[in-house]
Every structure is written in structure tokens, then in C-alpha cells.
Motif scaffolding. Structure first.
Motif, PDB file in Angstrom:
ATOM      1  N   HIS A  33       0.844  -1.204   0.000  1.00  0.00           N
ATOM      2  CA  HIS A  33       0.000   0.000   0.000  1.00  0.00           C
ATOM      3  C   HIS A  33       0.875   1.249   0.000  1.00  0.00           C
ATOM      4  O   HIS A  33       0.656   2.165  -0.802  1.00  0.00           O
ATOM      5  N   GLY A  80       2.319   2.096  -3.224  1.00  0.00           N
ATOM      6  CA  GLY A  80       1.366   2.496  -4.251  1.00  0.00           C
ATOM      7  C   GLY A  80       1.079   1.429  -5.293  1.00  0.00           C
ATOM      8  O   GLY A  80       0.534   1.739  -6.354  1.00  0.00           O
ATOM      9  N   HIS A 134      -3.073   0.012  -6.232  1.00  0.00           N
ATOM     10  CA  HIS A 134      -4.089   0.830  -6.897  1.00  0.00           C
ATOM     11  C   HIS A 134      -4.956  -0.030  -7.823  1.00  0.00           C
ATOM     12  O   HIS A 134      -4.448  -0.705  -8.720  1.00  0.00           O
ATOM     13  N   ASN A 135      -6.260  -0.027  -7.567  1.00  0.00           N
ATOM     14  CA  ASN A 135      -7.240  -0.798  -8.338  1.00  0.00           C
ATOM     15  C   ASN A 135      -6.977  -2.305  -8.326  1.00  0.00           C
ATOM     16  O   ASN A 135      -7.363  -3.016  -9.256  1.00  0.00           O
ATOM     17  N   LYS A 136      -6.341  -2.803  -7.292  1.00  0.00           N
ATOM     18  CA  LYS A 136      -6.062  -4.238  -7.159  1.00  0.00           C
ATOM     19  C   LYS A 136      -6.910  -4.824  -6.036  1.00  0.00           C
ATOM     20  O   LYS A 136      -7.251  -4.149  -5.071  1.00  0.00           O
ATOM     21  N   GLY A 154      -7.615   3.983   0.235  1.00  0.00           N
ATOM     22  CA  GLY A 154      -7.008   3.721  -1.060  1.00  0.00           C
ATOM     23  C   GLY A 154      -8.010   3.131  -2.018  1.00  0.00           C
ATOM     24  O   GLY A 154      -9.160   2.882  -1.670  1.00  0.00           O
ATOM     25  N   SER A 155      -7.544   2.886  -3.218  1.00  0.00           N
ATOM     26  CA  SER A 155      -8.440   2.389  -4.260  1.00  0.00           C
ATOM     27  C   SER A 155      -8.384   0.878  -4.395  1.00  0.00           C
ATOM     28  O   SER A 155      -8.946   0.333  -5.331  1.00  0.00           O
ATOM     29  N   HIS A 156      -7.720   0.177  -3.467  1.00  0.00           N
ATOM     30  CA  HIS A 156      -7.693  -1.289  -3.547  1.00  0.00           C
ATOM     31  C   HIS A 156      -9.048  -1.848  -3.084  1.00  0.00           C
ATOM     32  O   HIS A 156      -9.803  -1.195  -2.394  1.00  0.00           O
TER      33      HIS A 156
END
Length: 185
Positions: free
Chosen positions: A109, A112, A115-117, A131-133
Motif C-alpha cells: 500500500h 502504491g 491501486h485498483n487491485k 485507497g483504491s484497492h
């Protein structure tokens, strides 16, 4: 032959570190263990681990995968080490496997690379980080070149998944059969 780097930080979870190292080596995968500093590493339960090399020495070479064992405060040491963060970023950008278990996904994390995972971690780690996870509670989560796992109890499944990622399902099945584990996949 595939090559893997396993950084060992003081306070790492020994079940996770040793299980991954052992299973990958059983599969014929080259594993290099690297201490953040020189000398032995005292793990979270007092087990003393002797890394093959220091992280600075290990970073002179390229790897197909990096595996971060969890545990506390080991995961925090990995998360706070600029060399580890830079390594994760380089390997992820190159499409190489970046993996972590237990609390260690916090370093993924911080780097970075989530991201999107889809990812998982020990409860209270990734699920509480902004975050975007996408946080999942599965034992092992693989999303592209990122693999994460929950904790000591999932270390064997995590290690076998890493074998499959690097050497294929037949090799995973062969290693697992030698372990006399009940088939779980």
C-alpha cells in the motif's frame, strides 16, 4: 530457474517466512533471504533466522518475485524501509511478482502498487487503510502480479500459490503431494 527475494526484518512472523522459503525451495525455485541489516534476525516469537545476505547486497541482483513476510514489528520495519518501497515499485512497474502476507501488505500500500487491485491482509491492516484497492477476506488473493494472504494460518496456501505463479500448477501439485496435505484446490 525463477528467483525470489525474501527480505527478513526484525520481528517478522517466522511461520510465514520459513514456510515460504521452504516451499519455494522444494519447488526448485532459487530463494535469497536478505536481512535489512547485517547479522541474524530475531523473529516475532524469538526464533533467530540467519539471512543469506544483506538487503543492500541482494539488491544488486534482479528477481522474478519479492515476498514480504508479515508479523509485527517486522511489517512496520519493511513499510518504513525506503529500499523495500523502491524495490516494490520497481518490480511492480516491471510486471514482476510483488507479494506479501499478514501485515506486510501495508508496504505494498505504501509503495502504491495496490491501486485498483484486489488484496487481503491480516484483519485491521489493509481493510483500514484508505485507497483504491478492493479488500477481500479470502485466504490468498492474486490480482495480476500482486499476491497477498491473511496470516500465519494461510502461509502454506500462500506459499503453494507462489509456486504455481512461478512454476505452474503441475509443480504446485507435485510439491503439495509430497507434503501429504489434503487437496484443497
Amino acid at each position: 530457474m525463477a528467483s525470489v527475494l525474501v527480505p527478513l526484518a526484525p520481528g517478522c512472523e517466522e511461520i510465514e517466512a520459513v514456510t515460504v522459503i521452504d516451499i519455494l525451495r522444494r519447488a526448485g525455485i532459487e530463494v535469497t533471504t536478505a536481512g535489512l541489516a547485517s547479522g541474524a534476525v530475531r523473529a516475532s516469537r524469538g526464533t533467530v533466522l540467519l539471512p543469506d545476505v544483506t538487503l543492500d547486497e541482494a539488491l544488486k541482483k534482479d528477481y522474478d518475485m519479492v515476498v514480504l513476510p508479515g508479523g509485527m514489528p517486522g511489517s512496520e520495519h519493511l513499510n518504513n524501509d525506503s529500499r523495500v518501497i523502491a524495490l516494490l515499485q520497481r518490480m511492480a512497474a516491471a510486471g514482476k511478482f510483488v507479494t506479501a502476507i499478514c501485515a506486510a501488505p501495508m508496504a505494498l500500500h505504501a509503495a502504491g502498487v495496490l491501486h485498483n487491485k484486489r488484496a487481503t491482509s491480516y484483519p485491521g491492516v489493509l481493510d483500514e487503510l484508505p485507497g483504491s484497492h478492493v479488500y477481500l477476506e479470502d485466504a490468498v488473493v492474486v490480482d495480476g502480479n500482486i499476491a497477498t494472504s491473511r496470516g500465519p494460518g494461510t502461509a502454506m496456501d500462500f506459499a503453494l500459490t507462489l509456486v504455481e505463479l512461478l512454476a505452474g500448477k503441475a509443480k504446485r501439485d507435485a510439491v503439495e503431494a509430497q507434503l501429504q496435505r489434503p487437496k484443497t484446490h
